[in-house]
Design a protein around this motif. Sequence first.
Motif, PDB file in Angstrom:
ATOM      1  N   GLY A  95     -25.723 -20.944 -28.489  1.00 28.71           N
ATOM      2  CA  GLY A  95     -25.402 -20.745 -29.897  1.00 28.71           C
ATOM      3  C   GLY A  95     -24.810 -21.968 -30.555  1.00 28.71           C
ATOM      4  N   ASP A  96     -24.246 -22.885 -29.773  1.00 25.23           N
ATOM      5  CA  ASP A  96     -23.668 -24.087 -30.386  1.00 25.23           C
ATOM      6  C   ASP A  96     -24.312 -25.374 -29.875  1.00 25.23           C
ATOM      7  OD1 ASP A  96     -22.282 -24.816 -27.961  1.00 25.23           O
ATOM      8  OD2 ASP A  96     -20.759 -23.339 -28.456  1.00 25.23           O
TER       9      ASP A  96
ATOM     10  N   VAL B 214     -29.813 -16.948 -35.800  1.00 28.30           N
ATOM     11  CA  VAL B 214     -29.067 -17.721 -36.808  1.00 28.30           C
ATOM     12  C   VAL B 214     -29.698 -17.528 -38.184  1.00 28.30           C
ATOM     13  CG1 VAL B 214     -28.356 -20.037 -37.511  1.00 28.30           C
ATOM     14  CG2 VAL B 214     -28.265 -19.392 -35.091  1.00 28.30           C
ATOM     15  N   ARG B 215     -31.037 -17.626 -38.243  1.00 30.72           N
ATOM     16  CA  ARG B 215     -31.742 -17.420 -39.519  1.00 30.72           C
ATOM     17  C   ARG B 215     -31.500 -16.040 -40.101  1.00 30.72           C
ATOM     18  NH1 ARG B 215     -36.185 -20.182 -41.507  1.00 30.72           N
ATOM     19  NH2 ARG B 215     -36.740 -22.070 -40.369  1.00 30.72           N
TER      20      ARG B 215
ATOM     21  N   PRO C 202     -32.533 -19.471 -32.646  1.00 27.85           N
ATOM     22  CA  PRO C 202     -32.630 -19.852 -34.067  1.00 27.85           C
ATOM     23  C   PRO C 202     -32.996 -18.665 -34.957  1.00 27.85           C
ATOM     24  CG  PRO C 202     -33.909 -21.362 -32.674  1.00 27.85           C
ATOM     25  CD  PRO C 202     -33.439 -20.264 -31.789  1.00 27.85           C
TER      26      PRO C 202
ATOM     27  N   ARG D 247     -28.532 -26.953 -32.454  1.00 31.69           N
ATOM     28  CA  ARG D 247     -28.858 -25.741 -31.689  1.00 31.69           C
ATOM     29  C   ARG D 247     -30.341 -25.407 -31.703  1.00 31.69           C
ATOM     30  NH1 ARG D 247     -24.386 -22.136 -34.860  1.00 31.69           N
ATOM     31  NH2 ARG D 247     -24.525 -23.343 -36.755  1.00 31.69           N
ATOM     32  N   SER D 248     -31.046 -25.945 -32.674  1.00 31.45           N
ATOM     33  CA  SER D 248     -32.489 -25.693 -32.708  1.00 31.45           C
ATOM     34  C   SER D 248     -33.235 -26.476 -31.624  1.00 31.45           C
ATOM     35  CB  SER D 248     -33.049 -26.076 -34.083  1.00 31.45           C
ATOM     36  OG  SER D 248     -32.800 -27.447 -34.342  1.00 31.45           O
TER      37      SER D 248
ATOM     38  N   SER E 173     -23.553 -13.333 -37.424  1.00 32.18           N
ATOM     39  CA  SER E 173     -22.671 -14.334 -36.823  1.00 32.18           C
ATOM     40  C   SER E 173     -22.104 -13.834 -35.514  1.00 32.18           C
ATOM     41  CB  SER E 173     -21.515 -14.650 -37.776  1.00 32.18           C
ATOM     42  OG  SER E 173     -22.002 -15.220 -38.957  1.00 32.18           O
TER      43      SER E 173
ATOM     44  N   LYS F 205     -28.898 -14.545 -40.293  1.00 30.47           N
ATOM     45  CA  LYS F 205     -27.589 -14.513 -40.957  1.00 30.47           C
ATOM     46  C   LYS F 205     -26.605 -13.507 -40.370  1.00 30.47           C
ATOM     47  CE  LYS F 205     -29.468 -16.572 -45.088  1.00 30.47           C
ATOM     48  NZ  LYS F 205     -30.068 -16.376 -46.374  1.00 30.47           N
TER      49      LYS F 205
ATOM     50  N   GLU G 180     -24.389  -5.218 -36.343  1.00 29.51           N
ATOM     51  CA  GLU G 180     -24.855  -6.574 -36.014  1.00 29.51           C
ATOM     52  C   GLU G 180     -25.521  -6.590 -34.652  1.00 29.51           C
ATOM     53  OE1 GLU G 180     -21.565  -9.265 -36.312  1.00 29.51           O
ATOM     54  OE2 GLU G 180     -21.751  -9.442 -38.493  1.00 29.51           O
TER      55      GLU G 180
ATOM     56  N   GLN H 283     -19.607  -2.186 -38.415  1.00 25.67           N
ATOM     57  CA  GLN H 283     -20.244  -3.470 -38.692  1.00 25.67           C
ATOM     58  C   GLN H 283     -20.616  -4.204 -37.403  1.00 25.67           C
ATOM     59  OE1 GLN H 283     -17.978  -6.385 -40.845  1.00 25.67           O
ATOM     60  NE2 GLN H 283     -19.683  -7.829 -40.738  1.00 25.67           N
TER      61      GLN H 283
END
Lengths: 464, 464
Positions: free
Chosen positions: A377-378, A242-243, A239, A349-350, A247, A245, A294, A290
């Motif tokens: 992740g999903d 994901v937070r 999480p 997912r959390s 991807s 941001k 990431e 990029q």
Amino acid sequence: MYHKIEQADLSALEAIAPGRVFAGGQISEDYGHDELGGVAHMPEVLVRVDGTDEVSAVLRYANANRIPVVVRGSGTGLVGASVAVHGGIMLETTGMNRILELDEENLTVTVQPGVLLMELAEYVQERGFFYPPDPGEKSATIGGNISTNAGGMRAVKYGVTRDYVRGLTVVLPTGEIVELGGKIVKNSSGYSLKDLIVGSEGTLGVITQAVLKLLPLPSHSVSLLVPFDSMEAALEVVPCIVRAKVSPTAIEYMSRETILFSESYLGKKFPDTHASAYILLTFDGNAAAQVDGELEAVAELCLEHGAQDAYIVDTDERKKSVWDARGAFLEAIKASTTEMDECDVVVPRSKVAQFIRYTYQVAESVGLRIPSFGHAGDGNLHVYLCRDSLEKEEFQRRLQQAFALMYARAGECGGLVSGEHGIGWAKREYLAQQCGAVQMELMRGIKHVFDPNHILNPDKICCS
Amino acid sequence: MYHKIEQADLSALEAIAPGRVFAGGQISEDYGHDELGGVAHMPEVLVRVDGTDEVSAVLRYANANRIPVVVRGSGTGLVGASVAVHGGIMLETTGMNRILELDEENLTVTVQPGVLLMELAEYVQERGFFYPPDPGEKSATIGGNISTNAGGMRAVKYGVTRDYVRGLTVVLPTGEIVELGGKIVKNSSGYSLKDLIVGSEGTLGVITQAVLKLLPLPSHSVSLLVPFDSMEAALEVVPCIVRAKVSPTAIEYMSRETILFSESYLGKKFPDTHASAYILLTFDGNAAAQVDGELEAVAELCLEHGAQDAYIVDTDERKKSVWDARGAFLEAIKASTTEMDECDVVVPRSKVAQFIRYTYQVAESVGLRIPSFGHAGDGNLHVYLCRDSLEKEEFQRRLQQAFALMYARAGECGGLVSGEHGIGWAKREYLAQQCGAVQMELMRGIKHVFDPNHILNPDKICCS
């Protein structure tokens, strides 16, 4: 209730598909079960179909004569959806395996249903395109993938099979042929029958052609393998990613135990096995800077959250080694036991860490070995319940107990029975419990609209 | 066939929604039509609903008493889907306009159906998130967007509303409440009732809550305005851009004529109006260098293919000026004539130029002014048939002629009747012609399963 196959039926089918009709001892026992084998029953006749018109003729005949029909691709299913539980006709689609057209202006590929996922992936990749859905089982057919709305590793960033199905040619149980959708990006033209067929596990119609959406192939792809001290530590970072941001394309969770099964099954070393839990991530894109940026940001985040290290997996050889291992997990766990069944829940997912922790409790309380891995992740988990040395009856008893607990907990977490393997035969009771009477009645109503004589894959998903 | 509203019904509804029930002269005539006004009929009673339970109670009452019910958001529809053609009850959802939860761990936002698209877009953007669907009509409600599977400008790269609907709370015509999907990424748990509701234009159930998928907000976004000598030249570059494997966020086509209408409607200058045709593109992403690189590659490609120039639109002010103009096209064309109707076909994107050329021929042969603009990147065209100074009957006659020709041609191109505006009341005959009897029968069967008494938005999409 259903008509049993007689000589006259065989002759009629032979006239439709000359030389491709097999009966009795001519049919390999492989056709009596799928990959997990929880239910087994032989079809009375196997027809290796060759095209839409032939499928239509078979269904028309079966519908007129009340003969059950089941479609089968590679038989890699896990819930019995392609098992001929009432006998009758099995339509095998693996002969319909042509890639018909690559349309570079509309970014679509048109395929027959028997094309294997690995064949399609390779075909488009060689031409600079990308078909994102990436289930672990690469030898599944595209028809099977569509029928279960298969997800796979890359759903985090790219979504699931449904998101890539632009058009379908479908033969209805009555033998009628319909074209749904097409090479079009938008569609607000009546109820989406196409989306009803996706994920319907061969109960509403037979897919005989599909127009799939492609993307340009990303030029860069790097993976990151991150070891942690514990499952909790590994999953609690997800999480945070994901937070933050970013991807990632994929975020997979795996325990050392699962990796060791895979090493032993494949006879190949995994790059690192000293930690008790890992997450494996991929990042892709067209700008190397990029993608690397990431990856670095996530590596740092993981280290801040207790990761032991962060290994960049960037050579083709290392990528192959880790992803081959990941792809073999199901087979590897299967090889570690005498018999097993599985639970393919999807939760927000959390809630992944919380759910896996719960499977540990269930293993303890029910007395079963329950290894798992998952698409962290999903939120889609693959949880395996192993028989090992238990007596068959005792295993069944504990299995039912464990399933009941786990599906109930998934529901409490806001999750559902199946993320990508489907309901088929094996999970009907859990679907019914979770959806409740009203939704099940709607599904049965829809089934009846498409298949008034209930000849197509009867007693699957919502009927029994 | 339907029960007419009496005093007892008003009292019963008043007990359900105290102070929010309006009848007769209390109802503004705005509630008798939608944005295009092709069909007009007043509801007998208007109920401003306030929550799921209230919607359920109204539907239960209506179903028991055979009273037709129509749901209405902002009334921005174009095909009469929200018009109460049989009178009865209109449920207005604009009071259900709360954003209930932003879940940063699951990347979802939970909203009531009356939230406006522009409100949602702003809310998530302020918090660093992105809801990609971007129809021109920003004052539409999210409930309406889901009900038509709205597309908008960014479908080229990001897909349509369906792709962002993770979960729905829906009240069935019987008053039963169902939860479909949830905060989950994957789903293979039975027939996708959620996907059946998306795009069903309020005929199968009333959406009272939605869980929508979000993305992290891309940090960079640049537009490019490219003038060409002709429509053909402008549109023929689009397949070349797709072939070049870049992924613009949006590719819009516009003629000078349409831009001039918009200038005059908004009273604001467009940056350039000397060319006869334009394409307007957007590129977005998190790496400025990559976004700029894509933009430059496309600018060069356009210049090689006959573009007169390529203007970078990078300041907030210029972006606002071109995109505001684009957003006002429908209203601007409407203001240029006495009455109009529209055709919202979607064709494979490689056929866009061919289809627009055909609308010129139709304009000529039928004798109607037919301006158009379109989402060139996704094949969805908005074609307007203007009455101007024609007599009403003569306009209707020519309209029917033009529609018949254009929908037939869309079908020949592999296209469909509607890309994003829906079927509603106005396009039923064209949907039926294109889908054929078998598909229409399936849709009617599904409608009957959900709504056995046909009380919810009767005689829309597939029934008449």
